[in-house]
Write a protein that holds these residues in place. Structure first.
Motif, mmCIF file in Angstrom:
data_model
loop_
_atom_site.group_PDB
_atom_site.id
_atom_site.type_symbol
_atom_site.label_atom_id
_atom_site.label_comp_id
_atom_site.label_asym_id
_atom_site.label_seq_id
_atom_site.Cartn_x
_atom_site.Cartn_y
_atom_site.Cartn_z
ATOM 1 N N PRO A 858 0.781 -1.240 0.000
ATOM 2 C CA PRO A 858 0.000 0.000 0.000
ATOM 3 C C PRO A 858 0.812 1.290 0.000
ATOM 4 C CG PRO A 858 0.101 -0.901 2.214
ATOM 5 C CD PRO A 858 0.896 -1.824 1.337
ATOM 6 N N GLU A 859 2.139 1.218 0.162
ATOM 7 C CA GLU A 859 2.837 2.469 0.455
ATOM 8 C C GLU A 859 4.155 2.595 -0.299
ATOM 9 O OE1 GLU A 859 3.647 2.234 4.626
ATOM 10 O OE2 GLU A 859 5.343 0.908 4.334
ATOM 11 N N ALA A 860 4.552 3.841 -0.478
ATOM 12 C CA ALA A 860 5.850 4.130 -1.099
ATOM 13 C C ALA A 860 6.963 3.851 -0.088
ATOM 14 C CB ALA A 860 5.899 5.591 -1.514
ATOM 15 N N PHE A 861 8.093 3.372 -0.599
ATOM 16 C CA PHE A 861 9.230 3.142 0.301
ATOM 17 C C PHE A 861 10.520 3.118 -0.493
ATOM 18 C CE2 PHE A 861 7.518 -0.946 -0.974
ATOM 19 C CZ PHE A 861 8.645 -1.607 -1.446
ATOM 20 N N VAL A 862 11.608 3.217 0.228
ATOM 21 C CA VAL A 862 12.935 3.099 -0.381
ATOM 22 C C VAL A 862 13.671 1.983 0.354
ATOM 23 C CG1 VAL A 862 13.755 5.011 1.100
ATOM 24 C CG2 VAL A 862 15.141 4.268 -0.840
ATOM 25 N N TYR A 863 14.287 1.085 -0.420
ATOM 26 C CA TYR A 863 15.119 0.040 0.188
ATOM 27 C C TYR A 863 16.510 0.605 0.426
ATOM 28 C CZ TYR A 863 11.951 -3.889 -0.910
ATOM 29 O OH TYR A 863 10.901 -4.762 -0.971
ATOM 30 N N VAL A 864 16.996 0.467 1.660
ATOM 31 C CA VAL A 864 18.383 0.861 1.959
ATOM 32 C C VAL A 864 19.070 -0.273 2.718
ATOM 33 C CG1 VAL A 864 18.100 3.371 1.971
ATOM 34 C CG2 VAL A 864 17.634 2.094 4.045
ATOM 35 N N ASN A 865 20.358 -0.355 2.553
ATOM 36 C CA ASN A 865 21.118 -1.383 3.245
ATOM 37 C C ASN A 865 21.104 -1.093 4.756
ATOM 38 O OD1 ASN A 865 23.940 -2.284 4.419
ATOM 39 N ND2 ASN A 865 23.467 -3.600 2.671
ATOM 40 N N PRO A 866 20.993 -2.132 5.589
ATOM 41 C CA PRO A 866 20.927 -1.905 7.046
ATOM 42 C C PRO A 866 22.127 -1.146 7.589
ATOM 43 C CG PRO A 866 20.312 -4.163 6.504
ATOM 44 C CD PRO A 866 20.785 -3.546 5.231
ATOM 45 N N ASP A 867 23.315 -1.354 7.006
ATOM 46 C CA ASP A 867 24.487 -0.627 7.523
ATOM 47 C C ASP A 867 24.341 0.875 7.279
ATOM 48 O OD1 ASP A 867 25.526 -3.001 8.277
ATOM 49 O OD2 ASP A 867 26.914 -3.190 6.591
ATOM 50 N N ASP A 868 23.866 1.213 6.089
ATOM 51 C CA ASP A 868 23.652 2.634 5.793
ATOM 52 C C ASP A 868 22.582 3.212 6.721
ATOM 53 O OD1 ASP A 868 25.500 2.809 3.738
ATOM 54 O OD2 ASP A 868 24.058 2.191 2.208
ATOM 55 N N SER A 896 17.127 -3.560 3.742
ATOM 56 C CA SER A 896 17.214 -4.685 2.818
ATOM 57 C C SER A 896 18.652 -5.073 2.575
ATOM 58 C CB SER A 896 16.557 -4.270 1.487
ATOM 59 O OG SER A 896 17.097 -5.005 0.425
ATOM 60 N N HIS A 897 18.926 -6.376 2.766
ATOM 61 C CA HIS A 897 20.262 -6.881 2.464
ATOM 62 C C HIS A 897 20.446 -7.098 0.973
ATOM 63 C CE1 HIS A 897 21.936 -7.387 6.440
ATOM 64 N NE2 HIS A 897 20.727 -7.735 6.851
ATOM 65 N N ARG A 898 19.381 -6.920 0.181
ATOM 66 C CA ARG A 898 19.516 -7.118 -1.268
ATOM 67 C C ARG A 898 20.253 -5.945 -1.920
ATOM 68 N NH1 ARG A 898 16.844 -11.606 -2.672
ATOM 69 N NH2 ARG A 898 15.214 -12.317 -1.276
ATOM 70 N N ASP A 899 20.320 -4.820 -1.207
ATOM 71 C CA ASP A 899 21.010 -3.647 -1.744
ATOM 72 C C ASP A 899 22.360 -3.499 -1.058
ATOM 73 O OD1 ASP A 899 18.726 -2.037 -3.337
ATOM 74 O OD2 ASP A 899 17.889 -3.121 -1.640
ATOM 75 N N THR A 900 23.381 -3.163 -1.848
ATOM 76 C CA THR A 900 24.707 -3.001 -1.250
ATOM 77 C C THR A 900 24.792 -1.631 -0.567
ATOM 78 O OG1 THR A 900 25.438 -2.256 -3.414
ATOM 79 C CG2 THR A 900 25.989 -4.506 -2.807
ATOM 80 N N PRO A 901 25.699 -1.492 0.397
ATOM 81 C CA PRO A 901 25.882 -0.167 1.003
ATOM 82 C C PRO A 901 26.195 0.869 -0.077
ATOM 83 C CG PRO A 901 27.057 -1.821 2.272
ATOM 84 C CD PRO A 901 26.560 -2.517 1.042
ATOM 85 N N GLY A 902 25.617 2.036 0.084
ATOM 86 C CA GLY A 902 25.862 3.106 -0.896
ATOM 87 C C GLY A 902 24.874 3.094 -2.055
ATOM 88 N N THR A 903 23.946 2.128 -2.056
ATOM 89 C CA THR A 903 22.913 2.121 -3.106
ATOM 90 C C THR A 903 21.543 2.122 -2.441
ATOM 91 O OG1 THR A 903 22.690 -0.286 -3.249
ATOM 92 C CG2 THR A 903 24.389 0.735 -4.624
ATOM 93 N N CYS A 904 20.546 2.519 -3.185
ATOM 94 C CA CYS A 904 19.169 2.422 -2.697
ATOM 95 C C CYS A 904 18.251 2.166 -3.884
ATOM 96 C CB CYS A 904 18.747 3.684 -1.936
ATOM 97 S SG CYS A 904 18.821 5.190 -2.899
ATOM 98 N N PHE A 905 17.058 1.657 -3.606
ATOM 99 C CA PHE A 905 16.126 1.284 -4.670
ATOM 100 C C PHE A 905 14.739 1.818 -4.328
ATOM 101 C CE2 PHE A 905 12.883 -1.515 -6.439
ATOM 102 C CZ PHE A 905 13.276 -1.633 -7.766
ATOM 103 N N ILE A 906 14.119 2.514 -5.304
ATOM 104 C CA ILE A 906 12.766 3.047 -5.078
ATOM 105 C C ILE A 906 11.831 2.555 -6.187
ATOM 106 C CG2 ILE A 906 11.335 5.115 -4.825
ATOM 107 C CD1 ILE A 906 13.716 6.654 -3.895
ATOM 108 N N PRO A 907 10.738 1.867 -5.834
ATOM 109 C CA PRO A 907 9.731 1.518 -6.831
ATOM 110 C C PRO A 907 9.055 2.800 -7.329
ATOM 111 C CG PRO A 907 9.385 0.339 -4.753
ATOM 112 C CD PRO A 907 10.390 1.404 -4.491
ATOM 113 N N PHE A 908 8.783 2.853 -8.637
ATOM 114 C CA PHE A 908 8.358 4.148 -9.192
ATOM 115 C C PHE A 908 6.836 4.294 -9.321
ATOM 116 C CE2 PHE A 908 7.179 3.354 -13.699
ATOM 117 C CZ PHE A 908 7.578 2.044 -13.836
#
Ligand code: SF4
Ligand code: SF4
Length: 950
Positions: A858-868, A896-908
């Motif tokens: 239901p909602e917008a979000f951004v995936y970020v690595n837990p370390d970041d 999300s562990h699927r993303d490496t540190p220094g990257t992020c992913f946003i569904p559009f």
């Protein structure tokens, strides 16, 4: 060495119920009987699963001391089988009685009220077993309603394991197992989690498999599902992704609404569906559908966005209605008759055309519409307005792949099907989040891997498909060219190339070899971040395989180097002879349900239908003759991004937008917003008030996929007929009719009686569609090219003997690695990647109005690595602000562990936090596709507003 013919398959001869049958050795009694038209009842078996023989309902008399389970017992020479002796039938009756004894009582017969075929109740009727309401004996094992659209009643489960095999063996989701012992045994989701909290992706395959009422569909919107006998069934095709799964909608005519969907047999989808196809169709019955033409009120100028941004709550979650606010937008328009609206459209577009000439006009068509609608739309823009300024969302997904394929091998279409992976020794999945974007295709990939195909997944994000890979390479974003050049270096250095194929069918090999020599694995590794030994190992596997195939997605194409990326894949296949045979080839997995067909039909600025180049000698004349016009534009037109740029400069002034929503889907939407505001006249044809419609002068209510007939071409080149399922709401009209109306009014008459007539015209001028017709497409559609569509499914393979280029050869073009256009720095230290979710589609106008899909995501979000996240002091669910040089959005963080540190992913998909506010509008110089997969951003904890005082 002499080649010997394979031994002929051995056969056995037996009799079943007196019929003498000869079948291949290894055939089960169940299959032999079925082939002979003899029905043996069964509960735990379905021909798509490996048989397990646990329910014992299919026992038959083979003349031995004990009865045999027909589903697992192979036929033997001389065997005499009796499938329905009184003793066998009595045994089945007793078994049914035992199973019924602890079935839960239900108010009504589940066969009549749910979507599951309750096969147990059918057997109960057959054997005259009364339901013993008041039981179950030791029941109470529980009901699980945690999934929004699937109900689990453990008391009705007979532990036949069909759901387990459906989930594991067919869909490859591996969610369901068993827990407990003895009578307490249950099917279990993950570690016995509630279904709605497990890793279940709600594909519904287990519901379709369940022979009792243990797994059933819940009614959508709490509207009870009418008895099956009172519903109509319509065979059609899923409206969402390029896989194009065949399905049957069961329709409640009294409500003019779909009650539920079933997968249907078709070679490409084999009855499978994903959550969107099985549960995502109720948007068509949304009360927000447009039902009458709208004209912008005089006092609503100058134009601009009309609906205020919907900010998230303190946690970044959307408020109800994270879509266009109708209450805000509708007052800016007044209702009009079709006559008035169409006249206004024709007058205003005609006037701009007269004043500014063809270059002032442009049109965006839609890959959601049918082939016929795409064809008519480009014909109107080309022949009616005299410009090639016509494009659609292919520009945003695979334009670079198509550019590379068209130039290098002469055809933008896939050279093999996704199902052909089963014949591959090795498959590379490059930059494709296939479990989300092509879920049913991914089920074939997972199945192939279980049957021995080596799977190599290459992607900067560790997507779910990587969990199934033999080798997963998490390369750095934007380094694909270096990665594949490194592998090709090794292929050539070790002689793992097909010299004969290269000599006979390839040009440019020398230049390629020279360039990739500069990419020894160590250097490639330094650039792409995948270690040199892994590159060497992949080269060895690929170079020594008999059959290798590459499937790729937008991780390859949506870069400013997209064409170069695709060219590397073409070269990898070509130098190793991996094209034109089963289990080999090149397959860019197409996104939209009809992006292949819309491109085939000419909805692109450089080519007429069937990729006939507008600037090639003789092509224009051919179409002038076919369309009875003169003066077609001799130059390629502007692309999506170029049209937006031109509108900003005052070049393009009048636009016809059919089913596109560039306000959310195009890069750098603040620029798009200004361009849309700058247009003199914009007509938007759609099924909902989209964000783009807020800039319209006229809005025309169109029909959804469900309310019209037409053909659609999937990623495999399969042309299928989509049938009308529902009546259109209000005065909404079929898109093809609206195009004809506008065309006729601007002075280019279009007079077609039906989509069938349009398709006949297309097939006559599109060599690849030659011979196809509504009559021979049949219930499963046909692949093109197809030299005998009356009898053949069509060609799985392209390029068996020659490529589609003039000399029949693949023209390899070496590519140097180039860094992305906007690299991270101190101010913007993160790399932003954007893409889709499994549950949502593009700008969300359909999926966010689907109960199931919106309930799950239901909602917008951004995936970020837990370390970041830890470094920022951000916890899962906290509100963060993401900022680029172009804008800023606020949304919830998901760790999300699927993303490496220094990257992020946003569904559009989410307008309240639109990813494309941030993206860069740099484009690939050849494919003209934007760089959706790479730009520099800053991520930081957002200031949380103070709680209001109590
Ligand atoms: S809905 Fe699909 S993923 Fe979920 S448990 Fe059933 S088969 Fe598995
Ligand atoms: S895989 Fe694609 S076509 Fe098939 S059901 Fe899902 S969205 Fe529809």
């Amino acid at each position: 060495m002499a080649i010997t013919a394979p031994p002929a398959a051995r056969t056995v001869t037996l009799s079943i119920d007196g019929q003498e049958l000869t079948v291949p050795e290894g055939t089960t009694i169940y299959d032999a009987a079925k082939g002979a038209g003899i029905d043996i009842p069964v509960l735990c078996h379905d021909e798509r699963y490996d048989p397990v023989g646990v329910c014992r309902m299919c026992v038959v008399d083979v003349g031995a001391r004990v009865y045999a389970a027909a589903c697992v017992r192979p036929c033997e020479d001389g065997m005499e089988v009796k499938t329905a002796t009184p003793e066998v039938e009595q045994r089945r009756g007793t078994l049914t009685q035992l199973l019924m004894a602890d079935q839960p009582p239900t108010e009504e017969d589940p066969k009549e009220t749910t979507t599951a075929d309750n096969e147990l109740l059918v057997l109960a009727r057959r054997y005259g077993i009364e339901r013993e309401d008041g039981l179950p004996l030791g029941g109470g094992r529980g009901i699980d309603l945690s999934n929004p659209v699937i109900a689990v009643n453990h008391d009705a489960c007979i532990l036949c394991d069909r759901c387990v095999r459906a989930c594991d063996d067919i869909q490859g989701n591996d969610v369901i197992g068993r827990s407990g012992k003895g009578y307490a045994t249950l099917i279990a989701f993950d570690l016995n989690d509630p279904m709605g909290e497990s890793s279940c992706v709600t594909c519904g395959e287990c519901v379709a498999a369940c022979p009792t009422g243990a797994l059933v569909n819940k009614p959508i919107h709490d509207v009870p599902i009418r008895p099956r006998t009172e519903l109509d069934s319509v065979d059609t095709v899923c409206p969402y992704c390029g896989v194009g799964c065949a399905l049957t909608f069961h329709v409640d005519r009294e409500r003019n609404a779909i009650a539920y969907a079933d997968g249907r047999d078709q070679p490409g989808s084999q009855r499978r569906l994903c959550v969107k196809g099985r549960y995502g169709w109720d948007y068509a019955s949304s009360p927000q559908r447009l039902t009458t033409p709208l004209i912008r009120r005089e006092d609503s100028y100058p134009k601009g966005p009309l609906s205020s941004d919907v900010k998230g709550d303190r946690k970044g979650r959307k408020k109800p209605g994270g879509l266009v606010d109708y209450d805000e937008v509708l007052p800016h328009f007044r209702e009009a008759s079709w006559e008035e609206a169409l006249s206004l459209v024709a007058d205003r577009l005609g006037a701009i055309h007269k004043d500014g000439g063809p270059a002032a006009m442009a049109g965006f068509g839609s890959a959601k519409c049918s082939n016929e609608e795409a064809y008519l739309f480009q014909k109107l823009i080309r022949a009616g307005f005299g410009t090639n300024n016509v494009d659609h969302c292919t520009r945003l997904c695979h334009a670079s792949s198509v550019a590379a394929l068209t130039r290098d091998v002469g055809s933008g279409a896939v050279s093999t099907t996704y199902g052909d992976i089963i014949n591959a020794n090795v498959a590379i999945l490059a930059g494709t989040n296939t479990t989300a974007n092509h879920p049913v295709a991914s089920s074939f990939f997972k199945q192939a891997r279980r049957r021995g195909t080596k799977l190599i997944v290459v992607d900067p994000r560790r997507e779910r498909i990587a969990d199934h890979a033999d080798i997963y390479c998490q390369l750095k974003p934007g380094t694909d060219v270096a990665f594949y050049n490194g592998i090709m270096h090794e292929l050539i250095a070790n002689g793992w190339v097909d010299r004969e194929f290269i000599a006979e069918r390839v040009t440019g090999y020398g230049e390629l070899a020279k360039l990739v020599k500069q990419y020894p694995p160590e250097r490639a590794a330094q650039i792409c971040g995948v270690d040199a030994d892994t590159l060497r190992e992949i080269a060895r596997i690929w170079g020594t395989a008999n059959a290798g195939v590459i499937y790729w997605g937008m991780g390859i194409s949506q870069h400013t180097t997209g064409t170069d990326n695709a060219r590397c894949l073409i070269a990898m296949c070509s130098i190793t002879g991996n094209v034109g045979r089963h289990g080999t080839g090149l397959h860019p997995l197409r996104g939209q349900n009809n992006v292949q067909g819309a491109s085939d039909a000419g909805l692109i600025p450089m080519t007429y239908p069937d990729y006939q180049m507008v600037d090639r000698q003789g092509t224009r004349e051919k179409f002038e003759q076919a369309w009875s016009v003169s003066g077609l534009d001799p130059e390629p037109g502007l692309t999506v991004t170029e049209i937006i740029g031109s509108a900003l400069q005052g070049g393009v002034r009048g636009m016809y937008m059919m089913g596109e929503n560039p306000f959310l889907s195009d890069p750098n939407v603040n620029k798009v917003r200004k361009a849309l505001s700058a247009l003199d006249f914009l007509v938007v044809q759609d099924i909902f008030l989209t964000e783009t419609a807020e800039f319209a002068d006229v809005v025309l209510p169109a029909t959804s996929y469900m309310e019209k007939e037409g053909t659609y071409t999937n990623t495999d080149r399969r042309v299928q007929i989509g049938r009308k399922v529902l009546e259109a709401p209000g005065e909404a009209r079929e898109d093809w009719k609206i195009i004809c109306d506008i065309s006729t009014r601007i002075g280019f008459p279009m007079d077609y009686g039906s989509p069938r007539e349009v398709f006949e015209e297309m097939a006559a001028i599109m060599p690849n569609y030659a011979g196809l017709s509504y009559d021979n497409l049949g219930p499963s559609g046909k692949l093109y090219p197809n030299s005998d569509p009356e009898h053949s499914d069509g060609s799985v393979l392209l390029f068996e003997e020659r490529f589609n280029t003039e000399d029949g050869k693949a023209h390899l073009v070496p590519a140097e690695w180039m860094p992305a256009k906007e690299l991270p720095n101190e101010e913007f230290p993160f790399i932003l990647n954007t893409g889709r979710l499994l549950e949502h589609w593009h700008t969300g106008s359909m999926t966010r109005r689907s109960f199931a899909l919106d309930a799950i995501q239901p909602e917008a979000f951004v995936y970020v690595n837990p370390d970041d996240a830890a470094a920022m002091g951000v916890a899962d669910g906290d509100l963060v602000r993401v900022t680029s040089r172009r804008g800023s959005i606020e949304l919830a963080a998901r760790l999300s562990h699927r993303d490496t540190p220094g990257t992020c992913f946003i569904p559009f998909h989410f307008r309240e936090a639109a990813a494309n506010v941030l993206t860069i509008d740099e484009i690939d110089p050849i494919g003209k596709i934007p760089e959706f997969k790479f730009c520099a951003v800053r991520v930081e904890a957002a200031a949380v507003p103070a709680e209001p005082a109590a």
